[in-house]
Structure formats: structure tokens, C-alpha cells
Design an enzyme around this catalytic site. Structure first.
Site, short mmCIF file in Angstrom:
data_model
loop_
_atom_site.label_atom_id
_atom_site.label_comp_id
_atom_site.label_asym_id
_atom_site.label_seq_id
_atom_site.Cartn_x
_atom_site.Cartn_y
_atom_site.Cartn_z
N ASP A 15 0.82 -1.21 0.00
CA ASP A 15 0.00 0.00 0.00
C ASP A 15 0.85 1.27 0.00
OD1 ASP A 15 -2.27 -1.58 0.04
OD2 ASP A 15 -2.39 -1.59 2.21
N ARG A 95 -0.75 1.21 16.97
CA ARG A 95 -1.18 2.35 16.18
C ARG A 95 -1.08 3.69 16.91
NH1 ARG A 95 0.24 -0.54 12.78
NH2 ARG A 95 -1.04 -1.47 11.15
N ASP A 124 -7.71 0.42 11.24
CA ASP A 124 -6.53 1.25 11.45
C ASP A 124 -6.73 2.69 11.04
OD1 ASP A 124 -5.01 -0.70 12.62
OD2 ASP A 124 -4.08 -1.37 10.76
N SER A 176 -1.76 -9.79 3.55
CA SER A 176 -1.48 -8.51 4.19
C SER A 176 -0.96 -8.81 5.58
CB SER A 176 -2.75 -7.66 4.26
OG SER A 176 -2.52 -6.49 4.99
#
Length: 412
Positions: A15, A95, A124, A176
Site C-alpha cells: 500500500d 497504532r 486502522d 497482508s
């Protein structure tokens, strides 16, 4: 006139690798890549090279692993936070510190924008943007997955190929993955469909399969001080060293692998495989020690809070007032959570192998079936009469007809 700057949360994965050229094609920005190191096993030299070749004007590689473990992982550990009974929140815990670091870099660079590669379906995006809003609400967000025409990871691979961007994923192995020192997650590909059994031999990176795990059990001793681990097998270590050590030990025994069909905060279900070897050992040992040192009501109420705490962390509410209020309660409960816990590891299993604490509120003389000066067996009679009194009153008041109807055996 100098260009506006955007700080891109950069990992070097699929990404973020395509976001740099996409930003260049759609905005007139100076792109500052920022890779936040929370213990992932990436070659940062290669990550820097890849970002610069893709078109970034500068890249930061910020190592925050120590703070990640000491201030984030261990806070969740003290809370015994587990989402939906299985997930130790490896991605969700990382995060907030990643987002906090992005804001710090944006301030340093004078950037008004932060971009990220989180998808519009995932959790996220909320976690990252909520923390940014909490720290600096003036920063504007660019989320390409909510803007561009790319619809899938297959589309993203094609986009990269058309621009000669090197990738580590393929259409055949399109997983992923998110890794930090606490865990690694695997999503996508054949894992997505709940009817498929994951190919663990192909997926696992931190942990051995049960077939490959050690054939002999191993006992590990962990020492805690006020809820935080401080030693492994008698050796004092930093938080980062403790987690790294237990990752290796737990990984060798196949500990900490879960297959979870979870409820995302945006309302849909998703399926992933998570490896959390060291964290699973710590969560287990910490929970066991609390059984030894916390009084009944505190232990039971803390378990209720743990569920809500995990939900808040999962949903990106790390800096919410409720979560921080819970932290105050949890820190109070941890004042006596000090001691040593031994666990036995074998083929994915963790078993208790003994524990001790100067704050233990277990006494075998009291808890045994034998005589104790603090407890007389005859005392139980009065206690039981008081406990059962409401039921006797109800039975007397409602009468025989009600009782017969209520407790009548069901016909086959």
C-alpha cells in the site's frame, strides 16, 4: 515558493509503496516518508532506499520500540486486555504510538498533512486518525484508499507493476501482514474465507507449527513488579528484551497462534491469523499472579473492565477519557501484583508450574478442608441460611402452585 509538505506513514509494503507515486501524480506536495519502528524485522536501510527511489524527498526511520513496549504493551498487559476472548491487540496497541510519532515528525517538518495507507474497510484508519485528532486537530488527513480508483490488492499490484515499483507480495501470496515486537498478523488470500483451514506452514513467521515445535516441555519463570515483567529466568531485562526473549522461547514451542473471525469496529467481520508468542506467555502469567494477590471483588470487577478496555483499544480510543480513567483504576490494582510465576510450555500449550508473591492472599491452612482457627465449619450454617433466605421468602409468598409449575419436569 516552497511546496506544502505531507508526512506519509511508510512501511515499504504494497500500500505505502504505491502511495508515493500516487501522491506525486495527484498532488503538488513534498513527500516526507516516516517509517515508525515498533520492532518489525525490516531492513531499515532497504526501507529508506525504497522510499527515496519511489519519490520521497526525505525519510525518517524512528525507533520507538522501547516506548512501545514499556508504555503501550505493558499498559494493555496490566489491564489483561483481550479483544473478543482471543486477540491480544498487537496491531491496535501499536497504532497510537505510530500516529503520535507521525504528528511529531509533521511538527518538525512544518507539514499540514499526514497520509496513510489504511483501507476504508479497516480499523486502522480510525485508530490513526483518532490519535492525530487528539494531539493536533489542525492536521489534515489524506487517505488514498478512500479516494483512488484502486479497488483491491490485485489492482494495487498492477498499479505498482506499471510503474516498476518492486514488491515482496505476489498474486499467489497476497497476504497482508502487520508486524511489531508484540505480534504479526496475516490477512488476505485464502485466509479470508472462514471455511478454509489456514496453511500454517506457509503463514507462520514468528512461531513454529505444532508439528515443528520442540518435543520436550520447558519451564520459564517470569518475575513481575507492580504488574510489569522485570525478569525472565532470574535475569533482569528491559521490557524490549523480555518480549524478544519470550518471543523466541514461545515461538519454539508453538505458543500464541490464534485463528480469529473478529468483528471490526466498522461493522463487518474479518478473519485473520495472529502470532503473539511472547505476549501470550506474559498475559497468561500476569493473569495467574493476579489470582494470587487480588481480593475477589477486585479481581472480578477488573475482569469486567478488561473487556471494555480491550474494546476501547481495538476501536482506537487510546487517549479517550474513559480509557485513561481505567488506567488509573488498573494502576491501583497493580500495587501488589509483584512476584514470580513459572509456566510450562509444550506444543502450543501453557500450564501453570507454580507462583509466589510477598502479597499472596492464599493460605493453605485456611483454604484446606482441615481445621483452621480463622474458620469454623459450623459457621457455614448461618451463612447459608442468610444466603438462601430470599429464595425461601419467594417460595412461601408465591405458593405451591407456582412452584409446581416452575419446577415441573419437562415432558419428552
Amino acid at each position: 515558493m516552497s511546496k506544502e509538505k505531507v508526512v506519509l506513514a511508510y512501511s515499504g509494503g504494497l500500500d505505502t509503496s504505491i502511495i508515493i507515486p500516487w501522491l506525486k501524480e495527484n498532488y503538488d506536495f513534498e513527500i516526507i516518508a516516516c517509517c515508525v519502528n515498533v520492532g518489525q524485522e525490516d531492513d531499515m536501510t532497504e526501507v529508506k532506499k525504497k522510499a527515496m527511489l519511489a519519490g520521497a524527498s526525505k525519510i525518517y526511520t524512528e525507533d520507538v520500540t522501547d516506548n512501545f513496549v514499556d508504555e503501550f504493551v505493558f499498559d494493555a498487559l496490566k489491564a489483561n486486555a483481550v479483544y473478543e476472548g482471543k486477540y491480544l491487540l498487537g496491531t491496535a496497541i501499536a497504532r497510537p504510538i505510530i500516529a503520535k510519532t507521525l504528528v511529531e515528525v509533521a511538527h518538525k517538518e512544518g507539514a499540514k498533512y499526514i497520509a496513510h495507507g489504511c483501507t476504508g474497510k479497516g480499523n486502522d484508519q480510525v485508530r490513526i486518525e483518532t490519535v492525530i485528532a487528539s494531539i493536533d486537530p489542525t492536521i489534515q488527513i489524506i487517505a488514498p484508499w478512500r479516494i483512488w480508483d484502486i479497488k483491491s490488492r490485485e489492482d494495487a499490484i498492477q498499479y505498482a507493476e506499471e510503474r516498476n515499483i518492486p514488491l515482496t507480495v505476489t498474486r499467489e501470496k497476497i497476504y497482508s501482514r502487520d508486524q511489531n515486537l508484540l505480534h504479526i498478523s496475516h490477512e488476505g488470500g485464502h485466509v479470508e474465507d472462514p471455511k478454509n483451514q489456514p496453511n500454517m506452514k506457509e503463514l507462520l513467521m514468528m512461531t513454529k507449527t505444532l508439528q515443528e515445535a520442540k518435543d520436550e516441555p520447558e519451564i520459564v519463570e517470569i518475575e513481575f513488579f507492580k504488574g510489569k515483567p522485570i525478569k525472565v529466568n532470574g535475569k533482569e531485562m528491559s521490557g524490549k528484551e523480555i518480549l524478544s526473549t519470550l518471543n523466541k522461547i514461545g515461538g519454539d514451542h508453538g505458543v500464541g497462534v490464534i485463528d480469529l473471525l473478529e468483528n471490526r469496529m466498522v461493522g463487518m467481520k474479518s478473519r485473520g491469523v495472529y502470532e503473539t508468542p511472547g505476549g501470550t506467555i506474559l498475559w497468561y502469567a500476569h493473569s495467574e499472579l493476579e489470582r494470587l494477590v487480588l481480593e475477589k471483588d477486585v479481581q472480578h470487577y477488573k475482569a469486567q473492565i478488561a473487556n471494555k478496555y480491550a474494546e476501547l483499544v481495538y476501536n482506537g480510543m487510546w487517549y479517550s477519557g474513559l480509557k485513561m480513567a481505567f488506567d488509573g483504576f488498573i494502576d491501583k490494582t497493580q500495587e501488589t501484583v509483584s512476584g514470580k510465576v513459572k509456566v510450562q510450555l509444550y506444543k502450543g500449550n501453557i500450564l501453570s508450574a507454580g507462583m509466589e508473591s510477598p502479597y499472596a492472599i492464599y493460605n493453605d491452612e485456611i483454604s484446606s478442608f482441615g481445621f483452621s482457627e480463622l474458620f469454623d465449619h459450623h459457621d457455614a450454617e448461618g451463612f447459608i441460611k442468610l444466603v438462601s433466605l430470599p429464595f425461601k421468602i419467594k417460595a412461601h409468598c408465591l405458593g405451591k402452585e407456582y412452584l409446581d409449575k416452575t419446577f415441573k419436569s419437562k415432558e419428552a
